[in-house]
Structures are given as structure tokens and as C-alpha cells.
Design an enzyme around this catalytic site. Structure first.
Site, PDB file in Angstrom:
ATOM      1  N   ARG A  54       1.160  -0.952   0.030  1.00 24.47           N
ATOM      2  CA  ARG A  54       0.368  -0.118   0.259  1.00 24.47           C
ATOM      3  C   ARG A  54       0.698   1.436  -0.075  1.00 24.47           C
ATOM      4  O   ARG A  54       0.747   2.032   0.383  1.00 24.47           O
ATOM      5  CB  ARG A  54      -1.129   0.355   1.320  1.00 24.47           C
ATOM      6  CG  ARG A  54      -1.855  -1.514   1.086  1.00 24.47           C
ATOM      7  CD  ARG A  54      -3.017  -1.566   2.217  1.00 24.47           C
ATOM      8  NE  ARG A  54      -1.963  -1.052   3.706  1.00 24.47           N
ATOM      9  CZ  ARG A  54      -2.615  -2.374   4.384  1.00 24.47           C
ATOM     10  NH1 ARG A  54      -2.740  -3.609   3.767  1.00 24.47           N
ATOM     11  NH2 ARG A  54      -1.481  -2.468   5.798  1.00 24.47           N
ATOM     12  N   CYS A  93      -0.215  20.714 -10.289  1.00 22.33           N
ATOM     13  CA  CYS A  93      -1.943  20.498  -9.513  1.00 22.33           C
ATOM     14  C   CYS A  93      -2.180  19.562  -9.459  1.00 22.33           C
ATOM     15  O   CYS A  93      -2.882  19.154  -8.819  1.00 22.33           O
ATOM     16  CB  CYS A  93      -2.710  21.284 -11.204  1.00 22.33           C
ATOM     17  SG  CYS A  93      -2.727  22.867 -11.590  1.00 22.33           S
ATOM     18  N   GLY A 108      -8.183  22.021 -10.273  1.00 24.17           N
ATOM     19  CA  GLY A 108      -8.666  21.238 -11.602  1.00 24.17           C
ATOM     20  C   GLY A 108      -9.668  22.226 -12.822  1.00 24.17           C
ATOM     21  O   GLY A 108     -10.538  22.368 -11.785  1.00 24.17           O
ATOM     22  N   ASN A 168      -5.936  15.467 -17.798  1.00 27.67           N
ATOM     23  CA  ASN A 168      -5.444  14.244 -16.721  1.00 27.67           C
ATOM     24  C   ASN A 168      -5.806  13.100 -16.485  1.00 27.67           C
ATOM     25  O   ASN A 168      -5.123  12.342 -16.156  1.00 27.67           O
ATOM     26  CB  ASN A 168      -5.932  15.244 -14.844  1.00 27.67           C
ATOM     27  CG  ASN A 168      -5.193  16.637 -15.449  1.00 27.67           C
ATOM     28  OD1 ASN A 168      -6.494  17.850 -14.654  1.00 27.67           O
ATOM     29  ND2 ASN A 168      -4.297  16.940 -15.527  1.00 27.67           N
TER      30      ASN A 168
END
Length: 346
Positions: free
Chosen positions: A160, A180, A202, A211
Site C-alpha cells: 500500500r 496541480c 483542476g 489529466n
């Protein structure tokens, strides 16, 4: 792709009026999220045209990220997407790929911290060279986050900890444009490779479609390199915003956003969005000369009126990520609606 259209509708329907540093006002909302099953096709929008030079720019940008470069000398030969933020020599004070492939490792660090040594397989010691370096400059130690993920997928796929970070707090404090889309996590569930992207900011009309496609491309490439089945793309945008114009046009939304949102709440059919657009164009002041295209709302209302088409496919050559070229990535079966034009707020 319906998930994107839902994001557009939610931002316009629930967002608030929010001026910002660009001088182009926005309608913004907090913590937008969507998930796309990548096994159902490549999520390149079909409600507007994104092939041609747009697709070419996207591929060259992703390959530039993977190169680890901090300058745009090679990139600007194919696209001008980063020209506005580069210095006269083509360098960026923030570059995604530089941190992906060459994240700076501090010398020494604070007491109690643990850092890999020079012999670590993900560490590169970069000797100073070039006119920008002084005679007394010391070697720089960098960490390859992409290779770390690839190796971890092979050795510990249930980990993880496969996080790739493009955010450096000290750099972001002074950067012209801090990242961003600043971090992504690769995660395996049931033999399927998933990728989750987090963005601090965004642009719904222009940036987010790129993106989505860029990181879906990356997920496809990583899955192909590691023999995992393709899973999902998860996407969280902290400040999702629609640019709504500058000057008198932008300020109009401060007083009339509730009227727009009331009409959106009454939409029952996709074609109703065109009626909302007609009302908007009639009620709002015209964009001034030189400010055309900065109001993205009309174009997004047009997209909302369009039915998403079948997703295309993407074909990526079976080559290491570092060796991929533009010709190795092909888009197939792409059927889309007409293109829309939006001005970029810088």
C-alpha cells in the site's frame, strides 16, 4: 464518458463563485471524485474532439514526464503546452517528471530520519555539470519513484506504499506553477492494477480531460509492463473549477450564479442544457474584445447536451517505460463529437 459529464454538472450546479490568481473568475466546488473502469475502454472524452494535435500533445507530455527532464527543449518541438511557465532557457521551476524520476534526497537530514544510501537501487548520484553549476557544487542524490513502483509491483504487489509524489513543499512555496496533479497511488486489488490520482486544483473544461487521459495512459502502460489486468482509475480533485470569464462577464456570475443553478436543477433531458446555454448567452454581458473564450460555461453546457459515445481503445507497444516513443502509443476506434474551443487562464 458519463463520469466526466457528472463532474461538469455537479461543479456548475453546486459550485460557488470564486475569483483567483489568474484574473479569470471561476465557479468552484470542493472535493470532487469519480472512478472509471479502465477495462471498459480508454477514457478519452467523446463529447468533444480530443484527437489530432490534442492527442499528440498529451502523448508527448506523458513521455516527457517519464523522461525525468526539468526543461522543455524537446517538448516544445511538439507542443507549446508548457511554454507559458518556462524561463527563457526552457527550464521549469517545477516539473512533474523531475520529481517522478529524480526526487531530491537531502544530505544528512534531521536526527532520527532514515534515508537510503548511495548504493540503493533507486538512488542516483548526479554529478554537477553544465554552466548553471558552480565549481564547488556537490553531487546531488535523487530517488526514482517510478522505478520504485515498478519493482514493488514485481516483488510486493500487495503493498500500500506505491505512492508517486510531485509535490515538494519548499519548491511549491516559490514555484511559478506548483503541480496541480501532485500525487498518484498504484494499488493492486484481486490481480487488477488500479491508479488513484489526487489534484489540488483542476480546470474542468481543459485540464481535467487531459489529466484523466494522461493517467489512464500511464495505468495502461504500467499494467502492460507488470502483467496485471487493468483495473480502475480513481480521481479526486480538491478544487474543481470552471472558468467563467473575466471583467464584467466574470463578475456577472457573482450575482447570477443562483439563477443559473436554478435552471440546471430543472433540467430533465440532455437537450435542456442547450436551453440553459441560450438563456445564459442572452442574459450575460458579452465578453470584451481580447477576453473571448475565457467563459467556459457555454461550451460545457454544450457538452452536457451530448450523449457520450463508445470509448476508444489504446494500444501500447510491449517495451519498458523508459523506451516508449510517440509511435509506440496508438489510439484506435475513436468516434467523437465536434471540437470546442476554450481559452487557457494562465
Amino acid at each position: 464518458m458519463q463520469q466526466y459529464l457528472d463532474l461538469v454538472d455537479d461543479t456548475l450546479s453546486t459550485g460557488t463563485y470564486k475569483p483567483n490568481r489568474t484574473g479569470v473568475d471561476t465557479i468552484a466546488t470542493f472535493s470532487a471524485h469519480h472512478t472509471v473502469d479502465l477495462s471498459e475502454g480508454f477514457p478519452l472524452l467523446t463529447t468533444k474532439r480530443m484527437d489530432g494535435y490534442r492527442w499528440n500533445s498529451l502523448i508527448h507530455e506523458v513521455l516527457w514526464y517519464l523522461s525525468g527532464e526539468e526543461h522543455i527543449r524537446s517538448l516544445r518541438e511538439e507542443t507549446s503546452i508548457w511554454d507559458a511557465w518556462a524561463d527563457d532557457e526552457g527550464r521549469l521551476d517545477t516539473a512533474y517528471g523531475r520529481f517522478w524520476r529524480r526526487y531530491p534526497v537531502p544530505d544528512g537530514g534531521l536526527p532520527g530520519e532514515a534515508w537510503p544510501d548511495d548504493a540503493d537501487r533507486w538512488i542516483t548520484v548526479e554529478e554537477p555539470s553544465g554552466a548553471e553549476y558552480g565549481a564547488d557544487d556537490a553531487p546531488r542524490r535523487t530517488f526514482d519513484q517510478i522505478q520504485y513502483v515498478l519493482d514493488t509491483l514485481e516483488e510486493h504487489p500487495n503493498s500500500r506504499r506505491m505512492v508517486v509524489n510531485a509535490w515538494h513543499p519548499a519548491n511549491a512555496a516559490v514555484s511559478t506553477l506548483p503541480p496541480c496533479h501532485y500525487t498518484f497511488v498504484v494499488n493492486v486489488q484481486g490481480g487488477r492494477l488500479n491508479l488513484h490520482l489526487t489534484q489540488r486544483s483542476g480546470d474542468v473544461a481543459l485540464g481535467i480531460p487531459f489529466n484523466i487521459a494522461a493517467y489512464a495512459l500511464l495505468a495502461n502502460a504500467i499494467a502492460g509492463q507488470t502483467d496485471f489486468e487493468l483495473g480502475a482509475f480513481g480521481h479526486t480533485i480538491v478544487d474543481a473549477h470552471v472558468y467563467c470569464g473575466q471583467g464584467e462577464r466574470g463578475r456577472w456570475y457573482a450575482e447570477n450564479l443562483s439563477a443559473l443553478q436554478s435552471r440546471l436543477a430543472d433540467v430533465e433531458d440532455d437537450t435542456d442544457y442547450r436551453s440553459v446555454r441560450a438563456w445564459l448567452e442572452d442574459a450575460a454581458p458579452a465578453e470584451a474584445n481580447g477576453e473571448e473564450g475565457y467563459d467556459h460555461v457555454p461550451g460545457l453546457l454544450e457538452q452536457l447536451s451530448r450523449e457520450p459515445r463508445e470509448r476508444p481503445r489504446i494500444e501500447i507497444a510491449d517495451k519498458p517505460l523508459d523506451e516508449l516513443t510517440y509511435e509506440d502509443i496508438q489510439l484506435a476506434d475513436y468516434d467523437c463529437a465536434d471540437g470546442l474551443t476554450f481559452a487557457v487562464a494562465e
